[in-house]
Design a protein around this motif. Sequence first.
Motif, PDB file in Angstrom:
ATOM      1  N   LYS A   1       1.285   2.570  -7.060  1.00 41.72           N
ATOM      2  CA  LYS A   1       0.620   1.849  -8.161  1.00 41.72           C
ATOM      3  C   LYS A   1      -0.407   2.748  -8.867  1.00 41.72           C
ATOM      4  N   SER A   2      -1.253   3.407  -8.044  1.00 44.83           N
ATOM      5  CA  SER A   2      -2.275   4.273  -8.656  1.00 44.83           C
ATOM      6  C   SER A   2      -1.611   5.449  -9.366  1.00 44.83           C
ATOM      7  N   THR A   3      -0.555   5.947  -8.757  1.00 46.89           N
ATOM      8  CA  THR A   3       0.161   7.069  -9.394  1.00 46.89           C
ATOM      9  C   THR A   3       0.656   6.647 -10.772  1.00 46.89           C
TER      10      THR A   3
ATOM     11  N   SER B   1       0.833  -1.199   0.000  1.00 49.73           N
ATOM     12  CA  SER B   1       0.000   0.000   0.000  1.00 49.73           C
ATOM     13  C   SER B   1       0.874   1.257   0.000  1.00 49.73           C
ATOM     14  N   GLY B   2       0.532   2.183  -0.852  1.00 44.99           N
ATOM     15  CA  GLY B   2       1.253   3.460  -0.890  1.00 44.99           C
ATOM     16  C   GLY B   2       2.535   3.430  -1.705  1.00 44.99           C
TER      17      GLY B   2
HETATM   18  N1  ATP Z   1      -2.221  13.998  -4.936  1.00 38.69           N
HETATM   19  C1  ATP Z   1      -1.313  13.618  -4.048  1.00 38.69           C
HETATM   20  N2  ATP Z   1      -0.667  14.536  -3.284  1.00 38.69           N
HETATM   21  C2  ATP Z   1       0.269  14.164  -2.401  1.00 38.69           C
HETATM   22  N3  ATP Z   1       0.647  12.890  -2.196  1.00 38.69           N
HETATM   23  C3  ATP Z   1       0.041  11.941  -2.916  1.00 38.69           C
HETATM   24  C4  ATP Z   1      -0.976  12.246  -3.875  1.00 38.69           C
HETATM   25  N4  ATP Z   1      -1.399  11.096  -4.444  1.00 38.69           N
HETATM   26  C5  ATP Z   1      -0.696  10.120  -3.858  1.00 38.69           C
HETATM   27  N5  ATP Z   1       0.166  10.610  -2.950  1.00 38.69           N
HETATM   28  C6  ATP Z   1       1.120   9.850  -2.139  1.00 38.69           C
HETATM   29  O1  ATP Z   1       1.934   9.107  -3.031  1.00 38.69           O
HETATM   30  C7  ATP Z   1       2.185   7.803  -2.498  1.00 38.69           C
HETATM   31  C8  ATP Z   1       1.722   6.763  -3.508  1.00 38.69           C
HETATM   32  O2  ATP Z   1       0.291   6.826  -3.579  1.00 38.69           O
HETATM   33  P1  ATP Z   1      -0.533   5.867  -4.547  1.00 38.69           P
HETATM   34  O3  ATP Z   1      -1.966   6.140  -4.293  1.00 38.69           O
HETATM   35  O4  ATP Z   1      -0.029   6.011  -5.923  1.00 38.69           O
HETATM   36  O5  ATP Z   1      -0.110   4.430  -3.977  1.00 38.69           O
HETATM   37  P2  ATP Z   1      -0.807   3.016  -4.167  1.00 38.69           P
HETATM   38  O6  ATP Z   1       0.290   2.021  -4.296  1.00 38.69           O
HETATM   39  O7  ATP Z   1      -1.796   3.064  -5.262  1.00 38.69           O
HETATM   40  O8  ATP Z   1      -1.550   2.853  -2.764  1.00 38.69           O
HETATM   41  P3  ATP Z   1      -2.751   1.872  -2.349  1.00 38.69           P
HETATM   42  O9  ATP Z   1      -2.303   0.489  -2.680  1.00 38.69           O
HETATM   43  O10 ATP Z   1      -2.869   2.081  -0.878  1.00 38.69           O
HETATM   44  O11 ATP Z   1      -3.959   2.314  -3.116  1.00 38.69           O
HETATM   45  C9  ATP Z   1       1.481   7.735  -1.161  1.00 38.69           C
HETATM   46  O12 ATP Z   1       2.411   8.024  -0.152  1.00 38.69           O
HETATM   47  C10 ATP Z   1       0.427   8.828  -1.252  1.00 38.69           C
HETATM   48  O13 ATP Z   1       0.147   9.377   0.018  1.00 38.69           O
END
Ligand code: ATP
Length: 269
Positions: free
Chosen positions: A58-60, A54-55
């Motif tokens: 991936k979504s980014t 998590s975090g």
């Molecule tokens: N718009 C934003 N502004 C600031 N920080 C962000 C933003 N979007 C994401 N983050 C940070 O970037 C990091 C990666 O976030 P992201 O959502 O891409 O991870 P993820 O792997 O998809 O997470 P999860 O599996 O929990 O959904 C995290 O620390 C998140 O807090």
Amino acid sequence: MDETVQEVSSTVSPCIRARGVGKTYTTRSDEVEALKDVDLTVGDQEFFCLLGPSGCGKSTFLRILSGLVSEYTGTVEISPSRTDGGSVTNMVFQEHGIFPWKTVLNNVAFGLKMDGVGKQRRHEKARTYLEKVDLADFADAYPHQLSGGMKQRVAIARAFANDPEVLLMDEPFGVLDAQTKRNLQTELLSLWSETKKTVVYVTHDIEEAITLGDRLAVMTARPGSVKEVLDVDLPRPRTRGSIPTDEFTTLRERVWELLSEEVQQSVNR
Ligand SMILES: Nc1ncnc2c1ncn2[C@@H]1O[C@H](COP(=O)(O)OP(=O)(O)OP(=O)(O)O)[C@@H](O)[C@H]1O
């Protein structure tokens, strides 16, 4: 990371090439390095799954592929084969993103309307995809009349009706119960094998990634990069009963090993 491990087979042409992709979010009080040096190649018509703690970004990464995030370092190339000017990418989110004030039919037809497709044609197409996801009888219903699984079916019908080259799916079945999730996985695989879209699919569920994917990548803890890419060398079509148990278990253990190291890293931060 060994570049050769990530490359698609020489018989498959690449559809997505990400090289050295990095993203740092700047907020008023902080800087968050979400991604660092992501190198990934996804083949044309490939079903590619992304796993990671998590975090880890991936979504980014999906949002960068979709164009929703435009400020990043490194390069992303998407090589669409289409020449008709249609959409290149389409996102499907966990929270389905359907409009509560539109009927199911108009939700599915929405993207086509935005693309200027005439009413009769877009409704025909929307009905075709509603049939494929078993929602033909709900064309005139409103989202509040549907279950969570049905809403997600609407989102999937809409994504396929839009006919993009690449489908980007961010934990689309993450909140659904196990049985609904299985049914939707089967429907998704059937739509994918019919349409042969390139799919990048984010999930936390190792078994889901193995059931769906041609290959999968395990990402490192934040800042996320690609830790390892694995082939899911299991026969298709895949149903629970058709997947060889030994191969499935071996792969699941390997992925869990890779993933748990990174989950531990992210917990220790
Ligand atoms: N718009 C934003 N502004 C600031 N920080 C962000 C933003 N979007 C994401 N983050 C940070 O970037 C990091 C990666 O976030 P992201 O959502 O891409 O991870 P993820 O792997 O998809 O997470 P999860 O599996 O929990 O959904 C995290 O620390 C998140 O807090």
